[in-house]
Design a protein around this motif. Structure first.
Motif, PDB file in Angstrom:
ATOM      1  N   GLU A  48       0.835  -1.199   0.000  1.00 23.63           N
ATOM      2  CA  GLU A  48       0.000   0.000   0.000  1.00 23.63           C
ATOM      3  C   GLU A  48       0.873   1.254   0.000  1.00 23.63           C
ATOM      4  OE1 GLU A  48      -3.047  -0.352  -0.500  1.00 23.63           O
ATOM      5  OE2 GLU A  48      -3.603  -2.314   0.302  1.00 23.63           O
ATOM      6  N   PHE A  91       0.503   5.508   0.749  1.00 19.58           N
ATOM      7  CA  PHE A  91      -0.347   6.514   1.396  1.00 19.58           C
ATOM      8  C   PHE A  91       0.215   7.898   1.149  1.00 19.58           C
ATOM      9  CE2 PHE A  91      -1.054   2.595   3.565  1.00 19.58           C
ATOM     10  CZ  PHE A  91      -2.367   2.614   4.022  1.00 19.58           C
ATOM     11  N   SER A 105      -1.573  10.241   4.808  1.00 24.31           N
ATOM     12  CA  SER A 105      -2.304   9.198   5.547  1.00 24.31           C
ATOM     13  C   SER A 105      -3.510   8.647   4.802  1.00 24.31           C
ATOM     14  CB  SER A 105      -2.733   9.683   6.941  1.00 24.31           C
ATOM     15  OG  SER A 105      -3.873  10.514   6.888  1.00 24.31           O
ATOM     16  N   LYS A 106      -3.705   9.037   3.528  1.00 23.73           N
ATOM     17  CA  LYS A 106      -4.797   8.521   2.722  1.00 23.73           C
ATOM     18  C   LYS A 106      -4.251   7.531   1.697  1.00 23.73           C
ATOM     19  CE  LYS A 106      -7.580  11.346   4.812  1.00 23.73           C
ATOM     20  NZ  LYS A 106      -8.534  10.852   5.823  1.00 23.73           N
ATOM     21  N   LYS A 107      -4.904   6.384   1.577  1.00 20.19           N
ATOM     22  CA  LYS A 107      -4.429   5.357   0.663  1.00 20.19           C
ATOM     23  C   LYS A 107      -4.598   5.807  -0.793  1.00 20.19           C
ATOM     24  CE  LYS A 107      -5.580   1.171   1.696  1.00 20.19           C
ATOM     25  NZ  LYS A 107      -6.310  -0.125   1.800  1.00 20.19           N
ATOM     26  N   TYR A 143      -0.834   6.278   8.430  1.00 22.80           N
ATOM     27  CA  TYR A 143      -1.817   5.413   7.780  1.00 22.80           C
ATOM     28  C   TYR A 143      -3.249   5.693   8.165  1.00 22.80           C
ATOM     29  CZ  TYR A 143       2.657   3.065   7.420  1.00 22.80           C
ATOM     30  OH  TYR A 143       3.978   2.803   7.197  1.00 22.80           O
TER      31      TYR A 143
END
Length: 262
Positions: A180, A182, A185-187, A253
């Motif tokens: 993943e 980010f 903190s946003k995927k 995250y």
């Protein structure tokens, strides 16, 4: 940042930030090999005969503590001292005695869990001078994952990578996958350009990489205390981390649910 809109210039920003994060962390998170270290050291270690084992155990206890006191202080301040390299070298050279069996290596692995800020690092294997890291770079190890990235500080993380870890206790090596990505903190994993995803082996497992020229990033853990972590990367460079006071995961995250730290 409430949401992340990815288009045009934002996609380019992701590429640039991923490149920055990979370059910052690559020196200590790629396939490991031994560091070339000069022979001059105030903590020089010689071959030890079996009859000296009792004296050796006493010396290790005391010099190990002395060495880590120096490492802890330098890691926390971000400033190397004249004794820092020799202190790291002592622990590195005595790893067989410090971690004689799997139980000792697993205890080391447990101490390596937590949130860390990159504080000091050498260059490749030919260098024996630690340099201060001018940006905020972090690493995180919990029960399931390894994460790293860069930001302004511990509360504002710009870009983060996250994936499963694969710890080989015998070699004290941790392989890391990247699943993943980010941004603040946003995927943003679905928006990573394919050429960048391929270069990072995004979503690849060790089995996926078998028979290919690619290798999973791996680093060797040299030592860890309650306050600092020492690891060697693929170019032979050594990185020293200082433990962060707070869990980095919420800033890196968001609300993602991942394993608990030790």
């Amino acid at each position: 940042m409430a949401s992340v809109s990815i288009a045009g210039s934002n996609a380019l920003l992701i590429v640039l930030l991923i490149g920055l994060a990979v370059n910052v962390c690559e020196s200590f998170s790629v396939a490991s090999r031994r560091t070339r270290i000069g022979s001059s050291s105030s903590l020089h270690v010689q071959s030890i005969a079996p009859t000296q084992q009792a004296a050796v155990a006493f010396e290790l206890d005391n010099v190990y503590k002395q060495s880590f006191d120096i490492i802890d202080e330098c890691a926390a301040s971000g400033r190397p001292s004249d004794q820092l390299f020799d202190s790291v070298r002592y622990i590195d050279k005595n790893s067989i005695k410090l971690y004689p069996d799997e139980a000792a290596k697993l205890e080391l692995w447990d101490r390596a869990h937590g949130s860390w800020r990159l504080s000091l690092a050498t260059g490749g294997g030919q260098y024996n001078t630690f340099k201060t890291i001018p940006i905020f770079a972090y690493a995180m190890i919990d029960d399931k994952c390894f994460g790293n990235g860069v930001g302004l500080n511990a509360n504002t993380i710009i870009l983060s990578l996250l994936g499963p870890h694969y710890f080989n206790a015998k070699r004290r090596q941790m392989g890391i996958g990247i699943e993943e990505v980010f941004l603040f903190s946003k995927k943003v994993t679905p928006f990573v350009p394919q050429f960048m995803a391929d270069g990072m082996n995004l979503g690849k497992t060790p089995d996926d990489l078998k028979g290919t020229k690619s290798r999973m990033p791996t680093f060797t853990i040299i030592g860890a205390s309650d306050r600092s972590l020492i690891a060697r990367g693929g170019t032979g460079g050594i990185a020293i981390w200082t433990r962060l006071e707070n869990d980095i995961r919420p800033a890196a995250y968001g609300s993602i649910a991942i394993g608990s730290t030790s």
